[in-house]
Design a protein around this motif. Structure first.
Motif, mmCIF file in Angstrom:
data_model
loop_
_atom_site.group_PDB
_atom_site.id
_atom_site.type_symbol
_atom_site.label_atom_id
_atom_site.label_comp_id
_atom_site.label_asym_id
_atom_site.label_seq_id
_atom_site.Cartn_x
_atom_site.Cartn_y
_atom_site.Cartn_z
ATOM 1 N N GLY A 189 0.780 -1.332 -0.266
ATOM 2 C CA GLY A 189 -0.009 -0.085 -0.013
ATOM 3 C C GLY A 189 0.983 1.387 0.025
ATOM 4 O O GLY A 189 1.798 1.365 0.600
ATOM 5 N N VAL A 190 0.689 2.187 -0.952
ATOM 6 C CA VAL A 190 1.415 3.400 -1.015
ATOM 7 C C VAL A 190 0.360 4.647 -0.640
ATOM 8 O O VAL A 190 -0.486 4.783 -1.116
ATOM 9 C CB VAL A 190 1.818 3.752 -2.346
ATOM 10 N N TYR A 191 0.742 5.385 0.486
ATOM 11 C CA TYR A 191 -0.021 6.603 0.795
ATOM 12 C C TYR A 191 0.735 7.836 0.971
ATOM 13 O O TYR A 191 1.719 7.954 1.295
ATOM 14 C CB TYR A 191 -0.296 6.170 2.309
ATOM 15 N N LEU A 192 0.246 8.783 0.038
ATOM 16 C CA LEU A 192 0.837 10.067 0.166
ATOM 17 C C LEU A 192 0.115 10.986 0.990
ATOM 18 O O LEU A 192 -0.900 11.280 0.858
ATOM 19 C CB LEU A 192 0.697 10.758 -1.112
ATOM 20 N N VAL A 193 0.631 11.463 2.350
ATOM 21 C CA VAL A 193 0.053 11.910 3.505
ATOM 22 C C VAL A 193 0.475 13.290 3.674
ATOM 23 O O VAL A 193 1.568 13.348 3.810
ATOM 24 C CB VAL A 193 0.216 10.919 4.458
ATOM 25 N N ASP A 194 -0.409 14.122 3.372
ATOM 26 C CA ASP A 194 -0.240 15.558 3.802
ATOM 27 C C ASP A 194 -0.478 16.015 5.237
ATOM 28 O O ASP A 194 -1.755 15.635 5.834
ATOM 29 C CB ASP A 194 -1.042 16.600 2.983
ATOM 30 N N THR A 195 0.465 15.933 6.093
ATOM 31 C CA THR A 195 0.494 16.146 7.793
ATOM 32 C C THR A 195 0.160 17.752 8.083
ATOM 33 O O THR A 195 -0.279 17.792 9.012
ATOM 34 C CB THR A 195 1.480 15.628 8.229
ATOM 35 N N PHE A 196 0.019 18.562 7.231
ATOM 36 C CA PHE A 196 -0.046 19.899 7.275
ATOM 37 C C PHE A 196 -1.745 20.219 7.130
ATOM 38 O O PHE A 196 -2.085 21.182 7.910
ATOM 39 C CB PHE A 196 0.640 20.815 6.601
ATOM 40 N N CYS A 197 -2.450 19.514 6.486
ATOM 41 C CA CYS A 197 -3.888 19.871 6.112
ATOM 42 C C CYS A 197 -4.774 18.641 5.786
ATOM 43 O O CYS A 197 -5.611 18.390 6.302
ATOM 44 C CB CYS A 197 -3.794 21.013 4.890
ATOM 45 N N THR A 198 -4.565 17.997 4.503
ATOM 46 C CA THR A 198 -5.407 17.110 3.831
ATOM 47 C C THR A 198 -5.417 15.860 3.942
ATOM 48 O O THR A 198 -6.192 15.115 3.387
ATOM 49 C CB THR A 198 -5.158 17.636 2.284
ATOM 50 N N GLY A 199 -4.488 15.240 4.912
ATOM 51 C CA GLY A 199 -4.568 13.863 5.065
ATOM 52 C C GLY A 199 -4.097 12.949 3.904
ATOM 53 O O GLY A 199 -2.902 13.326 3.422
ATOM 54 N N ASN A 208 2.074 25.571 12.441
ATOM 55 C CA ASN A 208 1.854 26.660 13.258
ATOM 56 C C ASN A 208 0.517 26.769 13.961
ATOM 57 O O ASN A 208 -0.136 27.893 14.126
ATOM 58 C CB ASN A 208 2.149 27.993 12.602
ATOM 59 N N GLY A 209 -0.057 25.714 14.359
ATOM 60 C CA GLY A 209 -1.186 25.644 15.191
ATOM 61 C C GLY A 209 -2.479 25.587 14.057
ATOM 62 O O GLY A 209 -3.597 25.759 14.749
ATOM 63 N N LYS A 210 -2.327 25.702 12.847
ATOM 64 C CA LYS A 210 -3.655 25.795 12.021
ATOM 65 C C LYS A 210 -3.322 24.977 10.795
ATOM 66 O O LYS A 210 -2.063 24.808 10.485
ATOM 67 C CB LYS A 210 -4.068 27.307 11.836
ATOM 68 N N PRO A 211 -4.122 24.667 9.934
ATOM 69 C CA PRO A 211 -3.872 23.883 8.589
ATOM 70 C C PRO A 211 -3.437 24.767 7.581
ATOM 71 O O PRO A 211 -3.545 25.899 7.560
ATOM 72 C CB PRO A 211 -5.535 23.510 8.213
ATOM 73 N N ALA A 212 -2.394 24.197 6.961
ATOM 74 C CA ALA A 212 -1.720 24.929 6.000
ATOM 75 C C ALA A 212 -1.876 23.946 4.645
ATOM 76 O O ALA A 212 -1.301 23.027 4.451
ATOM 77 C CB ALA A 212 -0.317 24.952 6.199
ATOM 78 N N LEU A 213 -2.685 24.598 3.669
ATOM 79 C CA LEU A 213 -2.800 24.039 2.345
ATOM 80 C C LEU A 213 -1.791 24.333 1.418
ATOM 81 O O LEU A 213 -1.750 25.735 1.007
ATOM 82 C CB LEU A 213 -4.177 24.203 1.714
ATOM 83 N N LEU A 214 -0.974 23.167 0.953
ATOM 84 C CA LEU A 214 0.058 23.588 -0.092
ATOM 85 C C LEU A 214 -0.374 23.156 -1.386
ATOM 86 O O LEU A 214 -0.585 21.769 -1.492
ATOM 87 C CB LEU A 214 1.578 22.894 0.402
ATOM 88 N N ILE A 215 -0.292 24.072 -2.337
ATOM 89 C CA ILE A 215 -0.762 23.480 -3.690
ATOM 90 C C ILE A 215 0.599 23.616 -4.491
ATOM 91 O O ILE A 215 0.968 24.757 -4.821
ATOM 92 C CB ILE A 215 -2.041 24.263 -4.250
ATOM 93 N N ASN A 216 0.963 22.370 -5.108
ATOM 94 C CA ASN A 216 2.230 22.528 -5.970
ATOM 95 C C ASN A 216 2.033 23.194 -7.298
ATOM 96 O O ASN A 216 0.933 23.319 -7.726
ATOM 97 C CB ASN A 216 2.838 21.390 -6.090
ATOM 98 N N PRO A 217 3.009 23.613 -7.931
ATOM 99 C CA PRO A 217 2.827 24.720 -9.186
ATOM 100 C C PRO A 217 2.293 23.969 -10.041
ATOM 101 O O PRO A 217 1.732 24.811 -11.276
ATOM 102 C CB PRO A 217 4.344 25.028 -9.253
ATOM 103 N N ALA A 218 2.216 22.607 -10.266
ATOM 104 C CA ALA A 218 1.708 21.836 -11.381
ATOM 105 C C ALA A 218 0.291 21.602 -11.057
ATOM 106 O O ALA A 218 -0.555 20.978 -11.922
ATOM 107 C CB ALA A 218 2.394 20.563 -11.509
ATOM 108 N N GLY A 219 -0.294 22.076 -10.091
ATOM 109 C CA GLY A 219 -1.803 21.841 -9.688
ATOM 110 C C GLY A 219 -2.065 20.698 -8.589
ATOM 111 O O GLY A 219 -1.329 19.938 -8.633
ATOM 112 N N ASP A 220 -3.408 20.561 -8.690
ATOM 113 C CA ASP A 220 -3.881 19.484 -7.730
ATOM 114 C C ASP A 220 -5.471 19.533 -8.234
ATOM 115 O O ASP A 220 -6.335 20.326 -7.866
ATOM 116 C CB ASP A 220 -3.738 20.041 -6.344
ATOM 117 N N PRO A 221 -5.698 18.117 -8.579
ATOM 118 C CA PRO A 221 -7.270 18.178 -8.798
ATOM 119 C C PRO A 221 -8.222 18.427 -7.982
ATOM 120 O O PRO A 221 -9.291 18.437 -8.104
ATOM 121 C CB PRO A 221 -7.330 16.558 -9.558
#
Length: 507
Positions: free
Chosen positions: A67-77, A157-170
């Motif tokens: 199982g491969v899981y790309l996990v965003d720990t800053f915001c989106t899981g 820093n105590g709140k969610p941080a959404l990082l969208i890479n330059p190539a976009g995110d669907p």
């Protein structure tokens, strides 16, 4: 890849379309009974806020399901997830060593806590995990108190941080809507790499513009920003951009030009999604369907079922008095299947399908020598049988005899050349052949040709019933990244080189 009309946003890997039997196996929870083989994660995941986690379990035949899981720990899981099914331990280890970022072993407990902790944090803001997690979670243990709890920090820093890479995110629009609704203005951060700056509360005006999601549409300013902001070791996050850079900067070898312009590749060759006509009896086809149902139910396989290209009435798991029901001891079931196949070979000596299944069953049992002997016999007895050619060529590649592969296909590199008297090919035959050729050229160190065969697949409408070699796709993608990382580094260090690169990319 299936039914794709245009390129999607860059990602670390593409979700693997699973075969039906694979899904049934995972959905049943049977993978959870397999022992953990190993768990690995990228280094510096805590600082980066992005964890790429591999959780592997070992089958009775020595193969692994991962199982491969790309996990965003800053915001989106869980941003993305897929799996490799019943692949060899060697191929899995090769994949890990080929990843151009440092990876480290971790305990299953830590992997579990990162994944489920990030999901719980994201759900506080109404963000659900990637839809494929519904299936890939079945490779993980159930999230109960039986798993040791490890305290981890999520968010930045105590709140969610959404990082969208330059190539976009669907899923970017979905993330933004949920954050606005559940966190409220000012209670979350957004850094949108598509726009080059943090978004303010009026982000809605920009959401409909997905221009930056496709590198082929980038202008000089977009590429300059991408080069300036992206480190070579981060290029693995932007597979589509790396592939586009490779296509624009690497000259096509003569062999590729010849193949792409060959009349044989485009004229007189039709692709069908319907079963091909055959001369096998109903009894043979029914027996073959029962056999493959047993093999796949016992220890599911990545391999394409050769019965798929035959009559549809027999290409499914039909009930029958001869069907061996899987038991708790899969090895026992497979050994019974070997005996049954040997009887079928005696009864129908002119049918190569049973030889094919016999080799597959030996592979599932981990009896490699018997599998190799059977593959060689299959190829010798039925030299024109495509599945036999594919299996024999794969054996040669495993034995590091890549130089012998072209002769298996009469030194032809497209199916029409291999079978000049055939006008119709099943989609699964084309997929198998292209994957084999990509693997061959990758072993030969010819990345351009390997990538070319993969790109041919990318343009096809491939149904979910046809298995894809996701491990090979990732190997090609990793190779592309490795090839382009020095080019990116050179452009970052020299203004002149950057201008030259950008000129190639937007030309």
């Amino acid at each position: 890849m299936a039914k794709k009309k245009k390129k999607g946003a860059p990602a670390k890997g593409k979700n693997a379309p699973a075969t039906l039997n694979d899904e049934k196996y995972l959905s049943s929870g049977r993978a959870r009974s397999l022992p953990i083989y190993k768990c690995v994660i990228n280094e510096h995941w805590e600082e980066d806020g992005m964890a790429e986690i591999f959780v592997s379990r070992k089958h009775v035949n020595g193969h692994v399901t991962v199982g491969v899981y790309l996990v965003d720990t800053f915001c989106t899981g869980v941003k993305s997830t897929f799996y490799y099914f019943n692949t060899t331990e060697e191929k899995f280890e090769d994949l890990l060593t080929s990843i151009p970022v440092d990876m480290e072993d971790i305990s299953y407990e830590l992997a579990h806590n990162i994944i489920y902790g990030a999901i719980a944090y994201a759900q506080e803001y109404g963000i659900a995990p990637h839809p494929e997690f519904q299936l890939t979670q079945m490779i993980l243990e159930e999230d109960t108190e039986d798993v040791e709890l490890i305290e981890l920090e999520f968010g930045r820093n105590g709140k969610p941080a959404l990082l969208i890479n330059p190539a976009g995110d669907p899923r970017a629009e979905y993330y933004l809507r949920q954050l606005e609704k559940h966190a409220g203005p000012g209670n979350y951060d957004v850094v949108d790499g598509r726009l080059g700056e943090a978004l303010d509360d009026d982000f809605e005006d920009d959401l409909d513009d997905d221009y930056y999601a496709f590198p082929e549409d980038w202008d000089e300013g977009d590429w300059e920003e991408f080069i300036d902001e992206t480190e070579p070791e981060e290029l693995i996050n932007f597979i589509e951009a790396a592939g586009y850079m490779y296509d624009k900067t690497v000259a096509a070898p003569t062999q590729a030009v010849d193949l792409l312009t060959s009349d044989l590749e485009h004229v007189g060759m039709a692709i069908t999604y319907e079963p091909l006509q055959n001369n096998y009896s109903d009894e043979e086809l029914s027996e073959a369907a029962q056999i493959i149902a047993t093999v796949k139910a016992s220890v599911p396989s990545e391999q394409t079922n050769p019965l798929d290209i035959l009559k549809p009435d027999y290409a499914s798991d039909k009930p029958g008095t001869g069907l061996l029901k899987p038991k708790d001891n899969s090895e026992s079931v497979l050994k019974q299947t070997v005996e049954r196949l040997q009887q079928n070979i005696k009864k129908w000596p002119e049918n190569p399908i049973f030889w094919n299944y016999l080799a597959m069953t030996y592979q599932q049992l981990g009896e490699d020598e018997k599998a190799e002997e059977t593959i060689i016999q299959l190829h010798e007895q039925f030299p024109d049988y495509l599945h036999g050619k594919i299996m024999y060529a794969e054996l040669l590649l495993d034995q590091e005899k890549a130089d012998e592969v072209p002769a298996v296909f009469n030194n032809q590199f497209n199916l029409k050349g291999v079978y000049p008297n055939r006008d119709m090919f099943h989609i699964s035959e084309l997929v198998m052949f292209n994957f084999l050729m990509a693997d061959y050229y990758l072993e030969e160190g010819n990345l351009y040709m390997a990538n070319m065969y993969v790109k041919m697949l990318d343009q096809m409408e491939i149904p979910d019933s046809v298995s894809l070699n996701m491990l090979l796709l990732m190997r090609v993608n990793v190779a592309l990244v490795k090839e382009m990382a020095p080019v990116l580094q050179e452009a970052k260090q020299s203004e002149e080189k950057k201008r030259e690169l950008i000129a190639q990319l937007v030309n």
